[in-house]
Design a protein around this motif. Structure first.
Motif, PDB file in Angstrom:
ATOM      1  N   ALA A 141       0.830  -1.206   0.000  1.00 24.22           N
ATOM      2  CA  ALA A 141       0.000   0.000   0.000  1.00 24.22           C
ATOM      3  C   ALA A 141       0.857   1.245   0.000  1.00 24.22           C
ATOM      4  N   ASP A 142       2.009   1.203   0.680  1.00 18.85           N
ATOM      5  CA  ASP A 142       2.908   2.348   0.687  1.00 18.85           C
ATOM      6  C   ASP A 142       3.954   2.127  -0.401  1.00 18.85           C
ATOM      7  N   ALA A 143       3.562   2.301  -1.646  1.00 20.46           N
ATOM      8  CA  ALA A 143       4.454   2.055  -2.777  1.00 20.46           C
ATOM      9  C   ALA A 143       5.640   2.987  -2.777  1.00 20.46           C
ATOM     10  N   SER A 144       5.509   4.185  -2.216  1.00 17.00           N
ATOM     11  CA  SER A 144       6.613   5.131  -2.228  1.00 17.00           C
ATOM     12  C   SER A 144       7.763   4.647  -1.358  1.00 17.00           C
ATOM     13  N   ALA A 145       7.498   3.817  -0.374  1.00 15.33           N
ATOM     14  CA  ALA A 145       8.556   3.329   0.494  1.00 15.33           C
ATOM     15  C   ALA A 145       9.438   2.313  -0.212  1.00 15.33           C
ATOM     16  N   THR A 146       8.978   1.723  -1.293  1.00 16.33           N
ATOM     17  CA  THR A 146       9.753   0.712  -1.987  1.00 16.33           C
ATOM     18  C   THR A 146      10.625   1.293  -3.086  1.00 16.33           C
ATOM     19  N   SER A 147      10.581   2.598  -3.304  1.00 18.33           N
ATOM     20  CA  SER A 147      11.361   3.219  -4.366  1.00 18.33           C
ATOM     21  C   SER A 147      12.829   3.272  -3.995  1.00 18.33           C
ATOM     22  N   SER A 148      13.680   2.754  -4.882  1.00 20.76           N
ATOM     23  CA  SER A 148      15.111   2.821  -4.629  1.00 20.76           C
ATOM     24  C   SER A 148      15.850   2.951  -5.945  1.00 20.76           C
ATOM     25  N   PRO A 149      16.888   3.797  -5.982  1.00 18.71           N
ATOM     26  CA  PRO A 149      17.631   3.968  -7.209  1.00 18.71           C
ATOM     27  C   PRO A 149      18.332   2.707  -7.650  1.00 18.71           C
ATOM     28  N   SER A 150      18.701   1.820  -6.715  1.00 20.52           N
ATOM     29  CA  SER A 150      19.416   0.615  -7.101  1.00 20.52           C
ATOM     30  C   SER A 150      18.524  -0.345  -7.869  1.00 20.52           C
ATOM     31  N   GLY A 151      17.197  -0.263  -7.724  1.00 17.90           N
ATOM     32  CA  GLY A 151      16.294  -1.134  -8.439  1.00 17.90           C
ATOM     33  C   GLY A 151      15.912  -0.593  -9.799  1.00 17.90           C
ATOM     34  N   SER A 152      16.429   0.559 -10.144  1.00 18.08           N
ATOM     35  CA  SER A 152      16.076   1.203 -11.403  1.00 18.08           C
ATOM     36  C   SER A 152      16.735   0.506 -12.579  1.00 18.08           C
ATOM     37  N   THR A 153      16.018   0.401 -13.673  1.00 15.44           N
ATOM     38  CA  THR A 153      16.609  -0.151 -14.884  1.00 15.44           C
ATOM     39  C   THR A 153      17.008   0.971 -15.828  1.00 15.44           C
ATOM     40  N   GLY A 154      16.970   2.198 -15.362  1.00 12.80           N
ATOM     41  CA  GLY A 154      17.328   3.355 -16.172  1.00 12.80           C
ATOM     42  C   GLY A 154      18.828   3.552 -16.219  1.00 12.80           C
ATOM     43  N   ILE A 155      19.234   4.664 -16.795  1.00 11.19           N
ATOM     44  CA  ILE A 155      20.648   4.986 -16.921  1.00 11.19           C
ATOM     45  C   ILE A 155      21.171   5.432 -15.561  1.00 11.19           C
ATOM     46  N   PRO A 156      22.229   4.803 -15.058  1.00 10.47           N
ATOM     47  CA  PRO A 156      22.766   5.189 -13.746  1.00 10.47           C
ATOM     48  C   PRO A 156      23.312   6.614 -13.766  1.00 10.47           C
ATOM     49  N   ILE A 157      23.310   7.253 -12.627  1.00  8.65           N
ATOM     50  CA  ILE A 157      23.754   8.637 -12.519  1.00  8.65           C
ATOM     51  C   ILE A 157      25.226   8.788 -12.880  1.00  8.65           C
ATOM     52  N   TRP A 158      26.049   7.768 -12.629  1.00  8.74           N
ATOM     53  CA  TRP A 158      27.472   7.894 -12.930  1.00  8.74           C
ATOM     54  C   TRP A 158      27.721   8.077 -14.422  1.00  8.74           C
ATOM     55  N   VAL A 159      26.826   7.551 -15.265  1.00  8.06           N
ATOM     56  CA  VAL A 159      26.982   7.733 -16.712  1.00  8.06           C
ATOM     57  C   VAL A 159      26.828   9.208 -17.069  1.00  8.06           C
ATOM     58  N   TRP A 160      25.858   9.877 -16.443  1.00  5.08           N
ATOM     59  CA  TRP A 160      25.655  11.304 -16.704  1.00  5.08           C
ATOM     60  C   TRP A 160      26.842  12.118 -16.205  1.00  5.08           C
ATOM     61  N   ILE A 161      27.376  11.757 -15.053  1.00  3.09           N
ATOM     62  CA  ILE A 161      28.526  12.480 -14.508  1.00  3.09           C
ATOM     63  C   ILE A 161      29.744  12.274 -15.400  1.00  3.09           C
ATOM     64  N   ALA A 162      29.983  11.039 -15.826  1.00  2.00           N
ATOM     65  CA  ALA A 162      31.120  10.768 -16.709  1.00  2.00           C
ATOM     66  C   ALA A 162      30.974  11.543 -18.018  1.00  2.00           C
ATOM     67  N   GLY A 163      29.766  11.594 -18.568  1.00  2.00           N
ATOM     68  CA  GLY A 163      29.537  12.364 -19.794  1.00  2.00           C
ATOM     69  C   GLY A 163      29.812  13.846 -19.595  1.00  2.00           C
ATOM     70  N   ALA A 164      29.419  14.366 -18.434  1.00  2.00           N
ATOM     71  CA  ALA A 164      29.666  15.777 -18.142  1.00  2.00           C
ATOM     72  C   ALA A 164      31.159  16.061 -18.039  1.00  2.00           C
ATOM     73  N   VAL A 165      31.903  15.159 -17.407  1.00  2.04           N
ATOM     74  CA  VAL A 165      33.353  15.340 -17.277  1.00  2.04           C
ATOM     75  C   VAL A 165      34.014  15.306 -18.652  1.00  2.04           C
ATOM     76  N   VAL A 166      33.608  14.382 -19.508  1.00  4.37           N
ATOM     77  CA  VAL A 166      34.168  14.292 -20.858  1.00  4.37           C
ATOM     78  C   VAL A 166      33.879  15.568 -21.646  1.00  4.37           C
ATOM     79  N   LEU A 167      32.630  16.044 -21.574  1.00  2.13           N
ATOM     80  CA  LEU A 167      32.298  17.288 -22.284  1.00  2.13           C
ATOM     81  C   LEU A 167      33.081  18.479 -21.751  1.00  2.13           C
ATOM     82  N   LEU A 168      33.279  18.536 -20.465  1.00  2.00           N
ATOM     83  CA  LEU A 168      34.049  19.617 -19.875  1.00  2.00           C
ATOM     84  C   LEU A 168      35.499  19.551 -20.344  1.00  2.00           C
ATOM     85  N   ALA A 169      36.071  18.354 -20.380  1.00  2.00           N
ATOM     86  CA  ALA A 169      37.454  18.194 -20.849  1.00  2.00           C
ATOM     87  C   ALA A 169      37.593  18.608 -22.308  1.00  2.00           C
TER      88      ALA A 169
END
Length: 189
Positions: A141-169
């Motif tokens: 019933a409390d579906a919001s309590a089960t939300s966790s980034p580790s269960g996500s099948t999306g693009i991990p945040i480190w990919v976005w950070i690495a892309g930002a570092v590459v673009l900055l370089a």
């Protein structure tokens, strides 16, 4: 120096432009039954409409928990573009019911929430069996309590950070190479 600042500004705009999709989680825009609605008879299904399409994945879940704590959603969750729905058993006791949902957002991240509604007149239905609710992957019933980034099948945040570092370089390299004036290099020779 102006060329270096221009290159740095272009790099900054590019970084902001690539980070935008990571922030574009789906938002629930309507539901049937509506949020906090009072109904004399239970609906045959729950329908949730989002602002963007919902990825049609096995992780999408809808659960309906009654005032007695039992589950009333039964059957597969269906996704059509930005609308997700699930059939309900005929509802039983009068009282507050909670629709819990967890969907796979257009950007690949899970989105969850709850919508309460009230059944004002008791129905004659019986709840789904516990095994059936678990087999359908119904969220608590409390579906919001089960939300966790580790269960996500999306693009991990480190990919976005690495892309930002590459673009900055790349931006800094271009700025440093184009920032040299030809007259300075001739005087050094």
């Amino acid at each position: 120096m102006r060329k270096a600042l221009l290159a740095l500004a272009i790099t900054g705009v590019a970084l902001l432009g690539t980070a935008t999709p990571a922030l574009a989680h789906n938002v629930l825009i309507s539901s049937d039954p509506a949020d906090s609605a009072s109904l004399a008879t239970g609906p045959a299904k729950v329908t949730l409409t989002f602002d963007q399409y919902v990825q049609d994945a096995d992780v999408n879940q809808i659960a309906v928990t009654g005032p007695d704590g039992n589950q009333w959603a039964e059957g597969p969750v269906t996704v059509e573009n930005n609308v997700i729905s699930a059939p309900l058993r005929p509802l039983g006791p009068a009282g507050k019911y909670t629709v819990g949902y967890r969907i796979l957002s257009a950007d690949g991240h899970p989105v969850s929430g709850e919508i309460p509604f009230t059944l004002t007149k008791a129905g004659t239905g019986t709840p789904a069996k516990v095994d059936a609710a678990k087999a359908s992957g119904a969220p608590a019933a409390d579906a919001s309590a089960t939300s966790s980034p580790s269960g996500s099948t999306g693009i991990p945040i480190w990919v976005w950070i690495a892309g930002a570092v590459v673009l900055l370089a790349i931006g800094l390299t271009v700025a440093l190479r184009t920032g040299r004036e030809p007259s300075q290099e001739k005087t050094k020779q």
